[in-house]
Design an enzyme around this catalytic site. Sequence first.
Site, mmCIF file in Angstrom:
data_model
loop_
_atom_site.group_PDB
_atom_site.id
_atom_site.type_symbol
_atom_site.label_atom_id
_atom_site.label_comp_id
_atom_site.label_asym_id
_atom_site.label_seq_id
_atom_site.Cartn_x
_atom_site.Cartn_y
_atom_site.Cartn_z
ATOM 1 N N LEU A 142 28.536 10.171 -1.999
ATOM 2 C CA LEU A 142 28.225 9.888 -0.593
ATOM 3 C C LEU A 142 27.533 11.057 0.100
ATOM 4 O O LEU A 142 26.949 10.893 1.163
ATOM 5 C CB LEU A 142 29.514 9.540 0.165
ATOM 6 N N GLY A 192 28.256 18.764 1.293
ATOM 7 C CA GLY A 192 28.149 19.716 2.387
ATOM 8 C C GLY A 192 28.144 21.143 1.879
ATOM 9 O O GLY A 192 27.902 21.397 0.696
ATOM 10 N N TYR A 197 30.630 23.243 1.557
ATOM 11 C CA TYR A 197 31.749 23.649 0.716
ATOM 12 C C TYR A 197 32.422 22.482 -0.002
ATOM 13 O O TYR A 197 33.470 22.668 -0.621
ATOM 14 C CB TYR A 197 32.799 24.378 1.562
ATOM 15 N N VAL A 243 31.459 14.611 -1.406
ATOM 16 C CA VAL A 243 32.226 13.411 -1.077
ATOM 17 C C VAL A 243 31.735 12.264 -1.942
ATOM 18 O O VAL A 243 30.529 12.024 -2.061
ATOM 19 C CB VAL A 243 32.081 13.047 0.415
ATOM 20 N N ASP A 265 32.731 21.151 15.271
ATOM 21 C CA ASP A 265 31.543 20.776 14.507
ATOM 22 C C ASP A 265 31.178 19.326 14.797
ATOM 23 O O ASP A 265 30.855 18.555 13.893
ATOM 24 C CB ASP A 265 31.779 20.981 13.004
#
Length: 346
Positions: A18, A21, A23, A26, A136
């Site tokens: 999916l 990022g 770190y 997904v 964020d």
Amino acid sequence: MDEDVVLRRRGYIMGVSLGEGSYAKVKSAYSERLKINVAIKIIDRKKVPNDFLEKFLPQELRILTILNHGSVIKTYEIFETIQGKIYIVMELGAQGDLLEFIKTRGALQEDDARKKFHQLSSAIKYCHDLDIVHRDLKCENLLLDKDFNIKLSDFGFSKCCSRDNNGRVTLSKTFCGSAAYAAPEVLQGIPYQPKVYDIWSLGVILYIMVCGSMPYDDSNIKRMLRFQKEHRVNFPHCKHLTRECKDLIYRILQPDVDQRLHIDQILRHCWLQPKMQDLSSAATSEGECSQRAEPSWMPKPGYDKKSTTKLEPQKETPPKEQSETNLEEHTMQVAKQLDVLGISTQ
């Protein structure tokens, strides 16, 4: 051990990727126990910086175990393998994220934006009432369920606020998140009120919802800061937004932190009241609305109408402790951080 094997042993059938990022990555999966599709965030301890591992990750895991709200992505399970990989099993945003939704379909009609923004604001109030800040907030972190309802996600930079002896939330000095959604006090390196930082990001998100573009062009951080501090908010004439909608955005994108709306004031604003949907935009007596004689969002003389910019995914800036410094020095620091990520600041 292979990730697919680990998950299969725990009753998950791995699906497609999916996203990835700074770190974590997904992936989608099917839960044989829950009988639903889920999203699984995978973090490899060996591949993340020590400060994130020691400070941000424990905060995220703790917060995920606390949260339980209809407009916040549910966390079903968290486990770690002996290889040092952490798996966070979460509710799946079946319709993707808000950024892709708007890029594909264009700006939202005000009624749809009102519904989605109310869901988001309710989620933020829930978090703030628990003294949890997100830090964020951006369209990529707002997922849509099968019915296109907002689901707040990604608490990687979140924290539980501490309070001083007088009960006031202590200021934060950590710059994190995405520059395009960051409040001016954060970009300047001024110790900031974390809840008030979240509010600014809400204003950017609402602008994007109804305008289909970013309110500020972050390709030049120094110029963007100047526009923000001068309280310049330009709305495209072609969108025909109501006065109440513009008023709410303008009052959220307030550079003076003492005048910026709080989350309760946002939820009471007349634009967010359901009974306002069928009334004329001239009727502003219900809820909290500005009573200024002239539209306060009108461009000032010499205003650059190209200050807004098109929608693009915003890369996270690595978290960094900031000491109070002058604007020139700090904007250079921010620019260097963004250059590392491949984001132009010229």
